[in-house]
Design an enzyme around this catalytic site. Structure first.
Site, PDB file in Angstrom:
ATOM      1  N   LEU A   1      62.398 -31.928   9.154  1.00 33.03           N
ATOM      2  CA  LEU A   1      62.152 -32.178   7.735  1.00 33.03           C
ATOM      3  C   LEU A   1      60.659 -32.376   7.256  1.00 33.03           C
ATOM      4  CD1 LEU A   1      65.062 -34.796   7.427  1.00 33.03           C
ATOM      5  CD2 LEU A   1      65.152 -32.456   7.093  1.00 33.03           C
TER       6      LEU A   1
ATOM      7  N   HIS B   1      62.320 -30.558   1.850  1.00 32.60           N
ATOM      8  CA  HIS B   1      63.684 -30.978   1.943  1.00 32.60           C
ATOM      9  C   HIS B   1      64.059 -32.180   1.392  1.00 32.60           C
ATOM     10  CE1 HIS B   1      63.098 -29.009   6.139  1.00 32.60           C
ATOM     11  NE2 HIS B   1      64.317 -28.184   5.731  1.00 32.60           N
TER      12      HIS B   1
ATOM     13  N   LEU C   1      64.639 -23.028  -3.879  1.00 37.99           N
ATOM     14  CA  LEU C   1      64.401 -21.608  -4.252  1.00 37.99           C
ATOM     15  C   LEU C   1      63.303 -20.868  -3.541  1.00 37.99           C
ATOM     16  CD1 LEU C   1      64.322 -21.830  -8.123  1.00 37.99           C
ATOM     17  CD2 LEU C   1      66.054 -20.816  -6.638  1.00 37.99           C
TER      18      LEU C   1
HETATM   19  P1  AMP Z   1      65.826 -24.969   6.026  1.00 44.22           P
HETATM   20  O1  AMP Z   1      65.780 -26.478   6.790  1.00 44.22           O
HETATM   21  O2  AMP Z   1      64.475 -24.261   6.293  1.00 44.22           O
HETATM   22  O3  AMP Z   1      67.021 -24.231   6.138  1.00 44.22           O
HETATM   23  O4  AMP Z   1      65.638 -25.519   4.489  1.00 44.22           O
HETATM   24  C1  AMP Z   1      66.972 -26.307   3.872  1.00 44.22           C
HETATM   25  C2  AMP Z   1      66.779 -26.295   2.350  1.00 44.22           C
HETATM   26  O5  AMP Z   1      65.524 -26.604   2.168  1.00 44.22           O
HETATM   27  C3  AMP Z   1      66.956 -24.960   1.979  1.00 44.22           C
HETATM   28  O6  AMP Z   1      67.683 -25.126   0.861  1.00 44.22           O
HETATM   29  C4  AMP Z   1      65.621 -24.311   1.632  1.00 44.22           C
HETATM   30  O7  AMP Z   1      65.507 -23.454   0.458  1.00 44.22           O
HETATM   31  C5  AMP Z   1      64.903 -25.983   1.285  1.00 44.22           C
HETATM   32  N1  AMP Z   1      63.507 -25.956   1.338  1.00 44.22           N
HETATM   33  C6  AMP Z   1      62.797 -25.512   2.403  1.00 44.22           C
HETATM   34  N2  AMP Z   1      61.558 -25.515   2.172  1.00 44.22           N
HETATM   35  C7  AMP Z   1      61.354 -25.748   0.757  1.00 44.22           C
HETATM   36  C8  AMP Z   1      59.981 -25.783   0.012  1.00 44.22           C
HETATM   37  N3  AMP Z   1      59.067 -25.830   0.487  1.00 44.22           N
HETATM   38  N4  AMP Z   1      60.619 -26.559  -1.193  1.00 44.22           N
HETATM   39  C9  AMP Z   1      61.615 -26.696  -1.585  1.00 44.22           C
HETATM   40  N5  AMP Z   1      62.829 -26.457  -0.875  1.00 44.22           N
HETATM   41  C10 AMP Z   1      62.664 -25.986   0.295  1.00 44.22           C
END
Ligand code: AMP
Length: 281
Positions: A33, A37, A148
């Site tokens: 995280l 997140h 996004l």
């Molecule tokens: P992940 O753990 O990489 O699969 O991401 C889980 C969620 O967090 C997904 O909806 C991603 O788009 C979101 N997420 C990842 N990095 C960012 C960020 N820098 N800003 C906003 N949301 C993010």
């Protein structure tokens, strides 16, 4: 915060919350995280009684040569961060529990995947919609929060929710960035020091495109060229793609009008980074 590790227990508890009249906000993640997140959690807390976060590195969405095994994991730190952020239920199933039985159904995404990351990651979005369909059925959220930063994922999941009539609202959340502009990502740990500095060129090149569009430039090819030139001049990573498409349809356009996305992907020595901006023209 309570931590649940089986889908059976999770579904039981979600059902109980529905019966009690609690609204459920859901934040799906693969863990490790970071502030991106946590922003999703913060948004979810504004409108829901109960916040459920899942942490599951989904084997189905990784291709054969990809980083499933090496994907960064730190469950103990994740638990602490999730609790501090105000998550009520942390769902951390094992792959064996999530995919208990041999599969009878295979899901295939037909639209919005023949471009951007869909091209070099065949099957990736099929794996994403499969796991999300399961998670939506297990957790029964009223609202699900997606960043996004993964705009193509958001576009594909919008199609999933629409096509299969999942009774939930998808909430898009703006990308959280470091001071340099670099989008925060679990995969940033793969960057060496030099690459980390250079990686801010992704966002800066997108800002360049935005400036060109705002100044009235209409030539899409010229804008894409400028973005590529900026990145080539400011970093050593290999450009995977630079695209300017309609959003959320992700179709090629000839005229700059309505919602468009400018999306880039770059391969550094150990990390492949993506970034994008969405502009309403
Ligand atoms: P992940 O753990 O990489 O699969 O991401 C889980 C969620 O967090 C997904 O909806 C991603 O788009 C979101 N997420 C990842 N990095 C960012 C960020 N820098 N800003 C906003 N949301 C993010």
């Amino acid at each position: 915060m309570i931590t649940i590790t089986t889908k059976q227990e999770m579904q039981q508890l979600a059902k109980q919350h529905k019966t009690d009249g609690n609204s459920i906000g859901f934040v799906p993640t693969m863990g490790y995280l970071h502030v991106g997140h946590l922003k999703l959690v913060k948004e979810a807390k504004k409108n829901n009684d109960i916040i459920i976060m899942s942490i599951f590195v989904n084997p189905l969405q990784f291709g054969p040569g990809e980083d499933y095994k090496a994907y960064p994991r730190d469950p103990e730190r994740d638990k602490q961060l999730a609790e501090e952020a105000g998550v009520d239920i942390l769902f951390m199933p094992s792959p064996g529990n999530m995919y208990q039985n041999e599969k009878s159904i295979r899901m295939t995404v037909l639209r919005r995947t023949d471009t951007l990351c869909g091209v070099n990651r065949p099957g990736h979005f099929d794996g994403v919609v499969t796991v999300l369909s399961k998670l939506f059925n297990i957790i029964m959220p009223d609202r699900a929060y997606f960043g996004l930063k993964d705009a193509q994922q958001f576009a594909v999941v919008s199609g999933l929710v629409e096509d299969l009539d999942f009774p939930l609202e998808l909430i898009p959340v703006e990308t959280v960035r470091e001071a340099s502009g670099l989008a925060v990502s679990s995969r940033n740990v793969y960057l060496n020091e030099k690459e980390r500095i250079q990686a801010s060129a992704l966002y800066k090149s997108l800002q360049k495109a935005k400036e060109l569009i705002n100044s009235g430039i209409q030539d899409i090819e010229a804008i894409i060229c400028e973005v590529k030139d900026y990145m080539k001049a400011n970093m050593e990573g290999d450009i995977d793609y630079v695209e300017l498409l309609s959003f959320p349809e992700l179709e090629q356009i000839t005229v700059l009008k309505g919602k468009v996305i400018i999306a880039v992907a770059v391969k550094f020595s150990k990390a492949r980074l993506i970034d994008n901006i969405i502009i309403d023209i």
